[in-house]
Design a protein around this motif. Structure first.
Motif, PDB file in Angstrom:
ATOM      1  N   LEU A 106       0.656  -1.242   0.130  1.00  0.00           N
ATOM      2  CA  LEU A 106      -0.059   0.085  -0.099  1.00  0.00           C
ATOM      3  C   LEU A 106       0.662   1.266   0.002  1.00  0.00           C
ATOM      4  N   VAL A 107       1.787   1.212   0.823  1.00  0.00           N
ATOM      5  CA  VAL A 107       2.565   2.585   0.927  1.00  0.00           C
ATOM      6  C   VAL A 107       3.603   2.589  -0.186  1.00  0.00           C
ATOM      7  N   THR A 108       4.063   1.506  -1.026  1.00  0.00           N
ATOM      8  CA  THR A 108       4.649   1.579  -2.205  1.00  0.00           C
ATOM      9  C   THR A 108       3.701   2.246  -3.326  1.00  0.00           C
ATOM     10  N   ASP A 109       2.564   1.659  -3.397  1.00  0.00           N
ATOM     11  CA  ASP A 109       1.607   2.462  -4.402  1.00  0.00           C
ATOM     12  C   ASP A 109       1.427   3.973  -4.200  1.00  0.00           C
ATOM     13  N   LEU A 110       1.262   4.000  -2.666  1.00  0.00           N
ATOM     14  CA  LEU A 110       0.944   5.488  -2.407  1.00  0.00           C
ATOM     15  C   LEU A 110       2.121   6.368  -2.836  1.00  0.00           C
ATOM     16  N   CYS A 111       3.347   6.131  -2.591  1.00  0.00           N
ATOM     17  CA  CYS A 111       4.440   6.680  -2.685  1.00  0.00           C
ATOM     18  C   CYS A 111       4.516   7.036  -4.297  1.00  0.00           C
ATOM     19  N   GLN A 112       4.251   5.966  -5.200  1.00  0.00           N
ATOM     20  CA  GLN A 112       4.628   6.056  -6.471  1.00  0.00           C
ATOM     21  C   GLN A 112       3.552   6.957  -7.071  1.00  0.00           C
ATOM     22  N   THR A 113       2.423   6.911  -6.543  1.00  0.00           N
ATOM     23  CA  THR A 113       1.273   7.715  -6.970  1.00  0.00           C
ATOM     24  C   THR A 113       1.548   9.381  -6.764  1.00  0.00           C
ATOM     25  N   TRP A 114       2.072   9.719  -5.553  1.00  0.00           N
ATOM     26  CA  TRP A 114       2.606  11.099  -5.169  1.00  0.00           C
ATOM     27  C   TRP A 114       3.775  11.516  -5.783  1.00  0.00           C
ATOM     28  N   ARG A 115       4.797  10.365  -6.182  1.00  0.00           N
ATOM     29  CA  ARG A 115       5.935  11.018  -6.929  1.00  0.00           C
ATOM     30  C   ARG A 115       5.485  11.277  -8.524  1.00  0.00           C
ATOM     31  N   ALA A 116       4.494  10.430  -9.213  1.00  0.00           N
ATOM     32  CA  ALA A 116       3.955  10.884 -10.219  1.00  0.00           C
ATOM     33  C   ALA A 116       3.192  12.263 -10.401  1.00  0.00           C
ATOM     34  N   ALA A 117       2.280  12.517  -9.315  1.00  0.00           N
ATOM     35  CA  ALA A 117       1.597  13.695  -9.159  1.00  0.00           C
ATOM     36  C   ALA A 117       2.463  14.638  -9.053  1.00  0.00           C
ATOM     37  N   ALA A 118       3.693  14.715  -8.296  1.00  0.00           N
ATOM     38  CA  ALA A 118       4.507  15.770  -7.872  1.00  0.00           C
ATOM     39  C   ALA A 118       5.386  15.973  -9.255  1.00  0.00           C
ATOM     40  N   LEU A 119       5.882  14.975 -10.043  1.00  0.00           N
ATOM     41  CA  LEU A 119       6.529  15.333 -11.595  1.00  0.00           C
ATOM     42  C   LEU A 119       5.456  16.147 -12.420  1.00  0.00           C
ATOM     43  N   GLN A 120       4.407  15.643 -12.371  1.00  0.00           N
ATOM     44  CA  GLN A 120       3.275  16.335 -13.222  1.00  0.00           C
ATOM     45  C   GLN A 120       3.109  17.684 -12.894  1.00  0.00           C
ATOM     46  N   ALA A 121       2.964  17.917 -11.674  1.00  0.00           N
ATOM     47  CA  ALA A 121       2.990  19.280 -10.943  1.00  0.00           C
ATOM     48  C   ALA A 121       3.910  20.203 -11.521  1.00  0.00           C
ATOM     49  N   ALA A 122       5.154  19.519 -11.376  1.00  0.00           N
ATOM     50  CA  ALA A 122       6.492  20.425 -11.648  1.00  0.00           C
ATOM     51  C   ALA A 122       6.533  20.483 -13.060  1.00  0.00           C
ATOM     52  N   SER A 123       5.854  19.848 -14.025  1.00  0.00           N
ATOM     53  CA  SER A 123       6.012  19.907 -15.425  1.00  0.00           C
ATOM     54  C   SER A 123       4.978  20.946 -15.884  1.00  0.00           C
ATOM     55  N   VAL A 124       3.972  21.000 -15.213  1.00  0.00           N
ATOM     56  CA  VAL A 124       2.882  22.118 -15.618  1.00  0.00           C
ATOM     57  C   VAL A 124       3.322  23.727 -15.104  1.00  0.00           C
TER      58      VAL A 124
END
Length: 125
Positions: A106-124
């Motif tokens: 569960l925490v691995t999935d959450l970490c990957q999700t937040w990492r992807a969201a942070a990358l997406q937010a940074a690219s925007v």
């Protein structure tokens, strides 16, 4: 050497964006649960206890800083944090590596999700 590492970590935290801080917290959570699971498998009850306690503290911090009223997914994420905390306590008290494994997934999935969201937010931005 330890002082240089500590100084570097302090500077990294002080200069990180809120999104990066969240990802760093999740990465530490994954590390703690991984170490706790490894210690459980090795029969090191004390090390497992310490790692899982720290993981519980991180989940409580994530939960307490969550502003559920500010976005539609807030209440659902709060429920996940509550469930995760309960499971981490259960894994620790019961010394149950099977429960710890499910927490790690569960925490691995959450970490990957937040990492992807942070990358997406940074690219925007």
């Amino acid at each position: 050497m330890i002082n240089a590492r500590s100084t570097y970590m302090d500077a990294s935290i002080a200069t990180a964006s809120p999104a990066r801080l969240l990802v760093m917290l999740y990465e530490r959570l994954v590390l703690d649960v991984t170490r706790g699971l490894d210690a459980q498998r090795a029969g090191d009850v004390q090390a497992a206890h310490q790692q899982l306690l720290h993981a519980q503290d991180i989940v409580l911090e994530l939960r307490s800083s969550l502003r559920t009223e500010e976005w539609d997914g807030g209440p659902g994420l709060a429920s996940i944090y509550d469930f995760l905390h309960t499971q981490l306590v259960r894994a620790n008290v019961g010394k149950d590596s099977t429960v710890t494994e499910s927490c790690l997934a569960l925490v691995t999935d959450l970490c990957q999700t937040w990492r992807a969201a942070a990358l997406q937010a940074a690219s925007v931005a």
